[in-house]
Enzyme design. Structure first.
Site, mmCIF file in Angstrom:
data_model
loop_
_atom_site.group_PDB
_atom_site.id
_atom_site.type_symbol
_atom_site.label_atom_id
_atom_site.label_comp_id
_atom_site.label_asym_id
_atom_site.label_seq_id
_atom_site.Cartn_x
_atom_site.Cartn_y
_atom_site.Cartn_z
ATOM 1 C CG ASP A 19 -2.045 1.005 1.118
ATOM 2 O OD1 ASP A 19 -2.354 1.436 -0.008
ATOM 3 O OD2 ASP A 19 -2.610 1.360 2.169
ATOM 4 C CG ASN A 67 -8.019 -1.924 -5.028
ATOM 5 O OD1 ASN A 67 -7.125 -2.763 -4.876
ATOM 6 N ND2 ASN A 67 -8.216 -0.945 -4.155
HETATM 7 C C1 IPE Z 1 -5.467 -2.620 -0.078
HETATM 8 O O1 IPE Z 1 -5.101 -1.298 -0.256
HETATM 9 C C2 IPE Z 1 -5.489 -3.333 -1.413
HETATM 10 C C3 IPE Z 1 -4.201 -3.532 -2.060
HETATM 11 C C4 IPE Z 1 -3.040 -3.208 -1.577
HETATM 12 C C5 IPE Z 1 -4.269 -4.144 -3.348
HETATM 13 P P1 IPE Z 1 -6.174 -0.134 -0.454
HETATM 14 O O2 IPE Z 1 -5.408 1.122 -0.586
HETATM 15 O O3 IPE Z 1 -7.109 -0.485 -1.524
HETATM 16 O O4 IPE Z 1 -6.959 -0.195 0.932
HETATM 17 P P2 IPE Z 1 -7.744 0.958 1.696
HETATM 18 O O5 IPE Z 1 -8.712 1.553 0.730
HETATM 19 O O6 IPE Z 1 -6.731 1.928 2.157
HETATM 20 O O7 IPE Z 1 -8.404 0.257 2.839
HETATM 21 C C1 IPE Z 2 -1.592 0.293 -3.303
HETATM 22 O O1 IPE Z 2 -1.364 1.650 -3.378
HETATM 23 C C2 IPE Z 2 -1.858 -0.316 -4.661
HETATM 24 C C3 IPE Z 2 -3.227 -0.795 -4.838
HETATM 25 C C4 IPE Z 2 -4.204 -0.658 -3.995
HETATM 26 C C5 IPE Z 2 -3.517 -1.437 -6.084
HETATM 27 P P1 IPE Z 2 -2.546 2.701 -3.373
HETATM 28 O O2 IPE Z 2 -2.945 2.985 -4.775
HETATM 29 O O3 IPE Z 2 -3.643 2.261 -2.483
HETATM 30 O O4 IPE Z 2 -1.811 3.967 -2.765
HETATM 31 P P2 IPE Z 2 -2.397 4.966 -1.696
HETATM 32 O O5 IPE Z 2 -2.824 4.138 -0.517
HETATM 33 O O6 IPE Z 2 -3.546 5.676 -2.344
HETATM 34 O O7 IPE Z 2 -1.259 5.858 -1.366
HETATM 35 MG MG MG Z 3 -4.002 2.487 -0.520
#
Ligand code: IPE
Ligand code: IPE
Ligand code: MG
Length: 243
Positions: A19, A67
């Site tokens: 993340d 997502n």
């Molecule tokens: C969790 O991260 C999913 C992945 C890393 C693929 P998200 O960024 O989607 O989770 P939330 O929205 O912060 O809970």
């Molecule tokens: C994790 O990074 C990747 C996926 C969830 C696919 P994010 O895209 O959630 O990055 P932040 O949390 O918005 O910084």
């Molecule tokens: Mg994230």
């Protein structure tokens, strides 16, 4: 071993919530999707580190069932990004003895072409045993439990499963990867303290390590630091120490 890791207590299964890609990019004045692209280097450095440490199972959260709520451009980018990573890296992973697998729903909005690449990669690497690298892709812990419950219900309806004999093992057997051991350690990057629907059933007794490092900056040293913290924990599984 360097940095004081105990080689006898390396976790067999490490699961990571990758993340912080979006924030990493935004801090650099880049687009969120540049952060996803930068995450690839972090992933392969981590795979390298995991192989060196002798970790047998590494599971990474690449795309959640939630997502899909993101802007269409970003969703498309993530689909393409995962696909191209597979195509570019699968031979190298295969040569290193890595078995690549996917857990998650394969239907729905996942493009058919991506599903085909997933299946080809799984077939190519199926016989490897040095490490299993599992991508949680279009994965949700609740979706996994829901799919498992449906399958069990079908079994009951068909007379294959006796409802009185359903136990925890029945449920484990109906998860996406029944042969995968539960994660010993779950690592989440980016300073968020939540599970976000990851491995809900499987992580019942996992140790959790949270780090502020944003995923694109994550490297082998951060994996080792997480394992060092894991080794300082005492796992009791509901029992008492030394009993
Ligand atoms: C969790 O991260 C999913 C992945 C890393 C693929 P998200 O960024 O989607 O989770 P939330 O929205 O912060 O809970
Ligand atoms: C994790 O990074 C990747 C996926 C969830 C696919 P994010 O895209 O959630 O990055 P932040 O949390 O918005 O910084
Ligand atoms: Mg994230």
């Amino acid at each position: 071993m360097k940095d004081g890791l105990d080689p006898r207590r390396i976790p067999a299964h490490v699961a990571i919530v990758m993340d912080g890609n979006g924030r990493w990019a935004q801090r650099r004045g880049l687009k969120r999707t540049d952060g996803h692209a930068a995450g690839e280097e972090a992933l392969f450095d981590t795979v390298e580190g995991a192989l060196d440490l002798g970790i047998s199972w590494l599971t990474v959260y690449a795309f959640s069932t939630e997502n899909w709520r993101r802007p269409l451009d970003e969703v498309r980018f993530l689909m393409r990004c995962n696909e191209s990573l597979l195509l570019r890296r699968r031979d190298d992973l295969d040569q290193r003895g890595v078995r690549v697998r996917f857990i998650g729903r394969r239907g729905g909005r996942v493009p058919k072409r991506v599903v085909r690449h997933i299946e080809d990669t799984e077939a190519l690497t199926a016989r490897n045993r040095r490490m299993t690298l599992t991508f949680a892709f279009n994965y949700g812990g609740r979706a996994e439990l829901t799919d498992g419950v449906r399958e069990i219900a079908r079994g009951v309806a068909a007379g294959r499963i006796d409802p009185e004999r359903i136990d925890e093992r029945t449920i484990s057997r109906h998860m996406y990867a029944p042969d995968m051991p539960d994660p010993d350690l779950v690592v989440r990057t980016s300073g968020e303290y939540r599970i976000s629907n990851y491995l809900l059933w499987e992580s019942a007794y996992s140790e959790f390590v949270f780090t502020d490092v944003l995923w694109p900056d994550f490297r082998t040293r951060d994996l080792r630091a997480a394992i060092a913290e894991y080794q300082r924990r005492e796992r009791r599984f509901g029992g008492v120490e030394g009993a």
